[in-house]
Every structure is written in C-alpha cells, then in structure tokens.
Design a protein around this motif. Structure first.
Motif, PDB file in Angstrom:
ATOM      1  N   PHE A 186     -24.428  -1.590 -11.521  1.00 21.18           N
ATOM      2  CA  PHE A 186     -24.032  -2.160 -12.218  1.00 21.18           C
ATOM      3  C   PHE A 186     -23.120  -3.185 -12.243  1.00 21.18           C
ATOM      4  CE2 PHE A 186     -25.009   1.672 -13.845  1.00 21.18           C
ATOM      5  CZ  PHE A 186     -26.052   1.311 -14.460  1.00 21.18           C
ATOM      6  N   ASP A 187     -22.301  -4.310 -13.330  1.00 15.84           N
ATOM      7  CA  ASP A 187     -21.588  -5.312 -12.182  1.00 15.84           C
ATOM      8  C   ASP A 187     -20.470  -5.180 -13.302  1.00 15.84           C
ATOM      9  OD1 ASP A 187     -20.319  -7.669 -11.520  1.00 15.84           O
ATOM     10  OD2 ASP A 187     -22.250  -8.614 -10.875  1.00 15.84           O
ATOM     11  N   PHE A 188     -19.070  -4.457 -13.078  1.00 11.69           N
ATOM     12  CA  PHE A 188     -18.273  -4.621 -13.220  1.00 11.69           C
ATOM     13  C   PHE A 188     -17.486  -5.785 -13.250  1.00 11.69           C
ATOM     14  CE2 PHE A 188     -18.782  -0.290 -13.861  1.00 11.69           C
ATOM     15  CZ  PHE A 188     -18.044   0.403 -14.749  1.00 11.69           C
ATOM     16  N   ARG A 189     -17.420  -6.605 -11.988  1.00 12.77           N
ATOM     17  CA  ARG A 189     -16.617  -7.876 -12.179  1.00 12.77           C
ATOM     18  C   ARG A 189     -17.513  -9.078 -13.373  1.00 12.77           C
ATOM     19  NH1 ARG A 189     -13.667  -9.281  -7.752  1.00 12.77           N
ATOM     20  NH2 ARG A 189     -12.978 -11.275  -6.822  1.00 12.77           N
TER      21      ARG A 189
ATOM     22  N   SER B 197     -19.254  -9.050 -15.755  1.00 12.38           N
ATOM     23  CA  SER B 197     -19.779  -8.030 -17.211  1.00 12.38           C
ATOM     24  C   SER B 197     -19.556  -8.488 -18.713  1.00 12.38           C
ATOM     25  CB  SER B 197     -18.958  -6.664 -17.306  1.00 12.38           C
ATOM     26  OG  SER B 197     -19.882  -5.953 -18.713  1.00 12.38           O
ATOM     27  N   THR B 198     -20.766  -9.290 -18.920  1.00  8.52           N
ATOM     28  CA  THR B 198     -20.066  -9.832 -20.604  1.00  8.52           C
ATOM     29  C   THR B 198     -19.763  -8.839 -21.560  1.00  8.52           C
ATOM     30  OG1 THR B 198     -22.654  -9.113 -20.669  1.00  8.52           O
ATOM     31  CG2 THR B 198     -22.177 -11.310 -20.012  1.00  8.52           C
ATOM     32  N   LEU B 199     -19.334  -7.538 -21.473  1.00  5.68           N
ATOM     33  CA  LEU B 199     -19.338  -6.584 -21.983  1.00  5.68           C
ATOM     34  C   LEU B 199     -17.284  -6.903 -22.479  1.00  5.68           C
ATOM     35  CD1 LEU B 199     -21.258  -3.803 -21.533  1.00  5.68           C
ATOM     36  CD2 LEU B 199     -21.500  -5.452 -23.560  1.00  5.68           C
ATOM     37  N   PRO B 200     -16.892  -6.388 -23.603  1.00  2.00           N
ATOM     38  CA  PRO B 200     -15.516  -6.940 -23.840  1.00  2.00           C
ATOM     39  C   PRO B 200     -14.938  -6.742 -22.632  1.00  2.00           C
ATOM     40  CG  PRO B 200     -16.705  -5.867 -25.965  1.00  2.00           C
ATOM     41  CD  PRO B 200     -17.753  -5.532 -24.808  1.00  2.00           C
ATOM     42  N   ASP B 201     -14.713  -5.074 -21.836  1.00  2.00           N
ATOM     43  CA  ASP B 201     -13.939  -4.404 -21.155  1.00  2.00           C
ATOM     44  C   ASP B 201     -14.481  -3.661 -20.318  1.00  2.00           C
ATOM     45  OD1 ASP B 201     -13.991  -2.342 -22.130  1.00  2.00           O
ATOM     46  OD2 ASP B 201     -12.455  -3.030 -24.002  1.00  2.00           O
ATOM     47  N   GLN B 202     -13.697  -3.063 -18.986  1.00  2.00           N
ATOM     48  CA  GLN B 202     -14.349  -1.972 -18.321  1.00  2.00           C
ATOM     49  C   GLN B 202     -15.155  -0.653 -19.623  1.00  2.00           C
ATOM     50  OE1 GLN B 202     -11.143  -1.909 -15.551  1.00  2.00           O
ATOM     51  NE2 GLN B 202     -12.414  -3.643 -14.279  1.00  2.00           N
ATOM     52  N   ALA B 203     -14.108  -0.403 -20.272  1.00  2.00           N
ATOM     53  CA  ALA B 203     -14.754   0.941 -20.892  1.00  2.00           C
ATOM     54  C   ALA B 203     -15.596   0.318 -21.483  1.00  2.00           C
ATOM     55  CB  ALA B 203     -13.483   1.103 -22.688  1.00  2.00           C
TER      56      ALA B 203
ATOM     57  N   THR C 264     -18.027  -1.626 -20.380  1.00  2.00           N
ATOM     58  CA  THR C 264     -19.096  -1.320 -19.430  1.00  2.00           C
ATOM     59  C   THR C 264     -19.502   0.009 -18.739  1.00  2.00           C
ATOM     60  OG1 THR C 264     -18.465  -3.995 -18.596  1.00  2.00           O
ATOM     61  CG2 THR C 264     -19.997  -2.680 -16.924  1.00  2.00           C
ATOM     62  N   LEU C 265     -18.193   0.923 -19.179  1.00  2.00           N
ATOM     63  CA  LEU C 265     -18.367   2.471 -18.730  1.00  2.00           C
ATOM     64  C   LEU C 265     -19.985   3.175 -19.876  1.00  2.00           C
ATOM     65  CD1 LEU C 265     -17.638   4.401 -16.413  1.00  2.00           C
ATOM     66  CD2 LEU C 265     -15.811   4.689 -18.521  1.00  2.00           C
TER      67      LEU C 265
END
Length: 236
Positions: A40-43, A45-51, A53-54
C-alpha cells in the motif's frame, strides 16, 4: 511447497496498476505468499486521509485471508506502508489469524532472507532505517496538486524508468544491499543462499553477487516491469 514473493504494488496510488497485476497472480497454485513491502502507498494515496487508507488496507488484507485460507501469508513492512497505524493493524491481524504474520524489517526461512530493501537508502547506523521510514509516516505535503501533477508527468513520459538504467543498476544495488547485510550480520550465516527484496523496482530472478542469489519482483507502478518471484520451501 511453492512460495510467491510480491512487493511494491503501491495500491491506492494513482500511478499504480497494482490491482491489475494482482488479479493476474495465480494464488491457488501457491502455498505461501510473502508480501515484501510497499503493498500500500500511504504517501501518495488517493483516498481522503490516512484513516481511509488504513481502512482500505484492512479490507484488502482481510479479503485476501478469507478468499485464500490455504495460504500462509507473511507481510514485511516497507517504507510506504510502515505508518504506525498500519504497523498496529498488522499486529492485530497477526494475532487474529494463525496463517498471517508480519515482520518489521526482515525474516528468515531455511536458506532464504526476505526484506523490503529500503535499508539501502537508510543511514548506516542502528536508527537509520527508523529515521528513513519516519519521513514516509508524516502526513505528506507531497500529496499536493502540483506535486501529484509533476509525478504524473514523470510517469506519463516514462522518465521514472531512467533510474534503473543509470542509478539502480543491478550490480550497484546488490553491492549496496550486500554491504547492509554485512553490517546486519546476515552473511555470517553460511546457510543463507537466497535473498528476496523489493524497493528498487528493478526485477531480478536469481542475480548472483558475492555467492548469493538475489530476487526482486520489480514494481506495479505504471510502465515498470513486474515479475513476481517463485521459490520452493518446506512448510513453516
């Protein structure tokens, strides 16, 4: 027992074709799956935030476990998926599923060593890898529109292929990685023969260096080669 080593899918990044590459894998023919970091790429990520993405990462792993109960799965963290919340998730999943284990940096099995490989970019001291990975754990400014457009341009023009021809040449990579393994004390073990790593996005299928065979599956970033590595082993 057949094992499969996969790394650097960079899921959730818009430069990744990891979902397509993943769907091409024959997991039913494997008994053991080693996920070698940067799945996975947290840095980026196209998702809204880290939560978010998690949550997506949790769903992906739980779905993998549910769909392939025959698989022994080992997850080795990489620099793009070593966020503290991700590490906590991996710990929970490891405690909840007997056939899922996670590893912070490396793990050994028989004559094989598995690691992500970002140690080659870390400072050569005890806190080097921790310091390097911390840069990827902070909510990144790099997700800004300008930075993403620049990165998209690099990928679209295939300029991201250049490092593997000039900076990340196989023997240069292996020389650096071998030096790291010497410092870590791994080469003192005469049983070690094969080393599986990711990070550099340069595929290798048994490249020889200093008496060892090195394997790297490449990357699922668009326009880069991706060649998952097979290996034989006895059950853990």
């Amino acid at each position: 027992m057949t094992g499969l080593f996969v790394s650097d899918l960079h899921l959730f990044s818009r430069r990744s074709v990891g979902h397509d590459r993943w769907n091409e894998l024959d997991l039913e023919s494997a008994s053991w799956l080693v996920l070698g970091g940067d799945i996975f790429d947290f840095r980026w990520s196209t998702l809204p935030d880290q939560a978010a993405t998690l949550d997506a990462a949790r769903s992906w792993i739980e779905n993998l476990i549910a769909l392939h109960p025959h698989l022994q799965i080992d997850y080795v963290a990489g620099n793009h998926d070593s966020h503290p919340t991700m590490r906590s998730l991996l710990q929970v999943l490891s405690a909840s599923h007997s056939k899922f284990q996670w590893h912070d940096h490396t793990f050994r099995h028989e004559d094989k060593l598995f690691l992500h490989g970002d140690i080659i970019d870390a400072r050569p001291h005890s806190k080097g890898l921790e310091f390097y990975r911390n840069k990827f754990s902070v909510e990144p400014k790099s997700r800004g529109r300008v930075a993403n457009l620049l990165y998209d341009t690099i990928v679209a023009t295939r300029a991201h292929q250049l490092p593997r021809h000039f900076v990340h040449r196989p023997q240069q990579i292996l020389s650096r990685l071998y030096g790291c393994l010497v410092r870590e004390g791994f080469v003192a073990d005469r049983k070690l023969q094969k080393i599986f790593f990711g990070h550099t996005h340069v595929p290798m299928q048994g490249e020889f260096h200093r008496g060892y065979q090195f394997y790297n599956p490449g990357s699922a970033i668009r326009h880069l080669p991706f060649r998952p590595c097979l290996f034989e082993c006895t059950p853990q």
